[in-house]
Write an enzyme that holds these catalytic residues in place. Structure first.
Site, PDB file in Angstrom:
ATOM      1  N   HIS A  20      22.520 -14.397  12.741  1.00 59.31           N
ATOM      2  CA  HIS A  20      23.963 -14.493  13.045  1.00 59.31           C
ATOM      3  C   HIS A  20      24.323 -13.736  14.321  1.00 59.31           C
ATOM      4  O   HIS A  20      25.433 -13.233  14.468  1.00 59.31           O
ATOM      5  CB  HIS A  20      24.820 -14.014  11.855  1.00 59.31           C
ATOM      6  N   THR A  21      23.367 -13.656  15.210  1.00 57.69           N
ATOM      7  CA  THR A  21      23.625 -13.032  16.515  1.00 57.69           C
ATOM      8  C   THR A  21      23.784 -14.095  17.597  1.00 57.69           C
ATOM      9  O   THR A  21      24.365 -13.824  18.635  1.00 57.69           O
ATOM     10  CB  THR A  21      22.442 -12.129  16.909  1.00 57.69           C
ATOM     11  N   GLY A  78      17.105 -28.176   4.028  1.00 57.91           N
ATOM     12  CA  GLY A  78      18.041 -27.219   3.441  1.00 57.91           C
ATOM     13  C   GLY A  78      17.389 -25.930   3.001  1.00 57.91           C
ATOM     14  O   GLY A  78      17.953 -25.169   2.228  1.00 57.91           O
ATOM     15  N   LEU A 129      14.749 -23.443   7.241  1.00 56.11           N
ATOM     16  CA  LEU A 129      13.666 -23.444   8.233  1.00 56.11           C
ATOM     17  C   LEU A 129      13.950 -24.454   9.350  1.00 56.11           C
ATOM     18  O   LEU A 129      13.051 -24.878  10.060  1.00 56.11           O
ATOM     19  CB  LEU A 129      12.318 -23.741   7.561  1.00 56.11           C
ATOM     20  N   GLU A 186      25.508 -30.958  15.710  1.00 59.56           N
ATOM     21  CA  GLU A 186      25.812 -30.160  14.508  1.00 59.56           C
ATOM     22  C   GLU A 186      27.323 -29.951  14.365  1.00 59.56           C
ATOM     23  O   GLU A 186      27.880 -30.052  13.287  1.00 59.56           O
ATOM     24  CB  GLU A 186      25.145 -28.783  14.600  1.00 59.56           C
ATOM     25  N   ASP A 239      18.149 -22.313  16.490  1.00 56.46           N
ATOM     26  CA  ASP A 239      17.150 -23.209  15.902  1.00 56.46           C
ATOM     27  C   ASP A 239      16.562 -24.153  16.951  1.00 56.46           C
ATOM     28  O   ASP A 239      15.354 -24.378  17.006  1.00 56.46           O
ATOM     29  CB  ASP A 239      17.781 -24.033  14.768  1.00 56.46           C
TER      30      ASP A 239
HETATM   31  C1  GLA Z   1      21.616 -21.175  11.252  1.00 60.36           C
HETATM   32  C2  GLA Z   1      22.239 -21.669  12.552  1.00 60.36           C
HETATM   33  C3  GLA Z   1      21.807 -20.803  13.728  1.00 60.36           C
HETATM   34  C4  GLA Z   1      22.018 -19.318  13.446  1.00 60.36           C
HETATM   35  C5  GLA Z   1      21.481 -18.940  12.062  1.00 60.36           C
HETATM   36  C6  GLA Z   1      21.816 -17.528  11.678  1.00 60.36           C
HETATM   37  O1  GLA Z   1      20.239 -21.335  11.275  1.00 60.36           O
HETATM   38  O2  GLA Z   1      21.871 -23.009  12.793  1.00 60.36           O
HETATM   39  O3  GLA Z   1      22.488 -21.206  14.908  1.00 60.36           O
HETATM   40  O4  GLA Z   1      23.355 -18.966  13.593  1.00 60.36           O
HETATM   41  O5  GLA Z   1      21.948 -19.801  11.049  1.00 60.36           O
HETATM   42  O6  GLA Z   1      21.139 -16.633  12.473  1.00 60.36           O
END
Ligand code: GLA
Length: 355
Positions: A20-21, A109, A112, A155, A167
């Site tokens: 979440h950064t 889901g 990964l 997304e 990701d």
């Molecule tokens: C998901 C989101 C990413 C990221 C993570 C948390 O995987 O797709 O963009 O924010 O959560 O780090």
């Protein structure tokens, strides 16, 4: 002769640390894994003067078909495919009608990044199809960061999850034997050798499927934006710990997580460079505690999976990805044995067009 057939593979990812950064212009340290999604594409002649796209999702044994231009919206996996085709078209990339087939071995889901793997593999296969062989691979023609941004628009605008770029960048830049230190302000990606020796990194599925669009993910983003407004900063990257501490709850704890997590990523990079895996274990535990107590993205099933890893003797364990279900990651020292059901993961190469 323009290419009549193409295939591309894009891996899923595990985030070693830095959760979440990404949408807070912070730091993360993911790596691409061996598992991923493969897309096969073949040129499809127009029918009734219209270019169309046919898709077969081989794992689900489901189909879709839609016009190449302005595909109508759909839900579920179809949103990812239609969205990727539409966003590539909107960005001005020349596409042709296609028959697509995709499948893979990243569980959906499970945190990964099966979705990013699908989007990235689709981009590469569609950009390669119909191209002149002399024009080189799409990865030579298009910036990886541009592709990652395009996938994030899929997304946001087609699936409803306002994700960051973690990701997609991990999938696009993946490298054998290295984690990727990504700075989400400059988008500079630095390889950090991940030398595990006889240590093991494993993932264990909590069994709880998650969907970023319907979880509290978007709400967390809004809370971070609100915290920035109150602090008068552009992003939580610039937030000062003491000022953040004066924010009302829960914004204070959300900001505290992001500030602490950026610091943990820096510490993890230093520990990897020093070959200090016990410190990585401690950082994983600290990250998990912060995600559970301050960021509040854990669930009972995730906690149970983390406990299983720790009871088996993990040097560190934490949830990976957005949370609210999905997988947990554990680090095991040579003499310890991961529990049944845990799968070893190793850093692997990034997305590529297949011959
Ligand atoms: C998901 C989101 C990413 C990221 C993570 C948390 O995987 O797709 O963009 O924010 O959560 O780090």
């Amino acid at each position: 002769m323009p290419r009549e057939r193409s295939a591309a593979f894009a891996p899923g990812r595990v985030n070693l640390i830095g959760e979440h950064t990404d949408y807070n212009e912070g730091l993360a340290l993911p790596f691409a894994i061996a598992e991923g999604v493969t897309v096969h594409a073949e040129a499809r002649p127009p029918s009734g003067g219209e270019q169309r796209v046919e898709v077969f999702a081989s794992d689900l044994r489901e189909r879709d078909e839609f016009p190449l231009e302005d595909p109508p919206r759909e839900a579920g996996w179809r949103a990812f495919v239609r969205g990727t085709v539409a966003e590539l078209g909107r960005a001005g990339f020349p596409l042709i009608g296609a028959r697509l087939q995709f499948g893979g071995d990243v569980p959906r889901g499970a945190g990964l990044s099966s979705s990013a793997a699908l989007e990235v593999a689709l981009c590469l296969a569609l950009l390669d199809l119909g191209a002149e062989p002399t024009s080189g691979s799409p990865l030579e023609r298009v910036e990886r960061t541009e592709l990652a941004r395009l996938c994030a628009r899929v997304e946001r605008d087609w699936v409803g999850a306002r994700t960051g770029l973690l990701d997609q960048l991990a999938s696009l830049y993946g490298s054998s034997d290295a984690a990727l230190c990504i700075d989400f302000r400059s988008l500079v990606v630095e390889r950090v050798p991940l030398r595990l020796g006889a240590w093991k990194l494993v993932v264990l599925d909590s069994g709880e499927r998650h969907s970023l669009a319907s979880s509290g993910y978007n709400q967390r983003r809004e809370e971070c934006a609100r915290a920035c407004e109150l602090l008068g900063v552009r992003s939580l990257r610039d937030a000062d710990r003491e000022a953040a501490w004066r924010l009302p709850d829960p914004l204070r704890r959300r900001a505290a997580h992001v500030i602490g997590e950026n610091r943990r990523v820096r510490a993890a990079v230093a520990a990897l460079r020093a070959g200090d895996l016990p410190t990585i274990g401690e950082l994983l535990n600290a990250s998990h505690e912060s995600l559970r107590d301050d960021y509040e993205v854990s669930t009972a099933a995730v906690e149970a999976a983390v406990s299983l890893l720790r009871e088996a003797g993990a040097a560190g364990a934490r949830l990976v990805g957005g949370g609210f279900g999905g997988s947990v990651l554990g680090l095991f020292a040579p003499a310890t044995k991961p529990p049944a059901g845990a799968r070893e993961v190793r850093p692997g190469p990034g997305a590529r067009v297949l011959d």
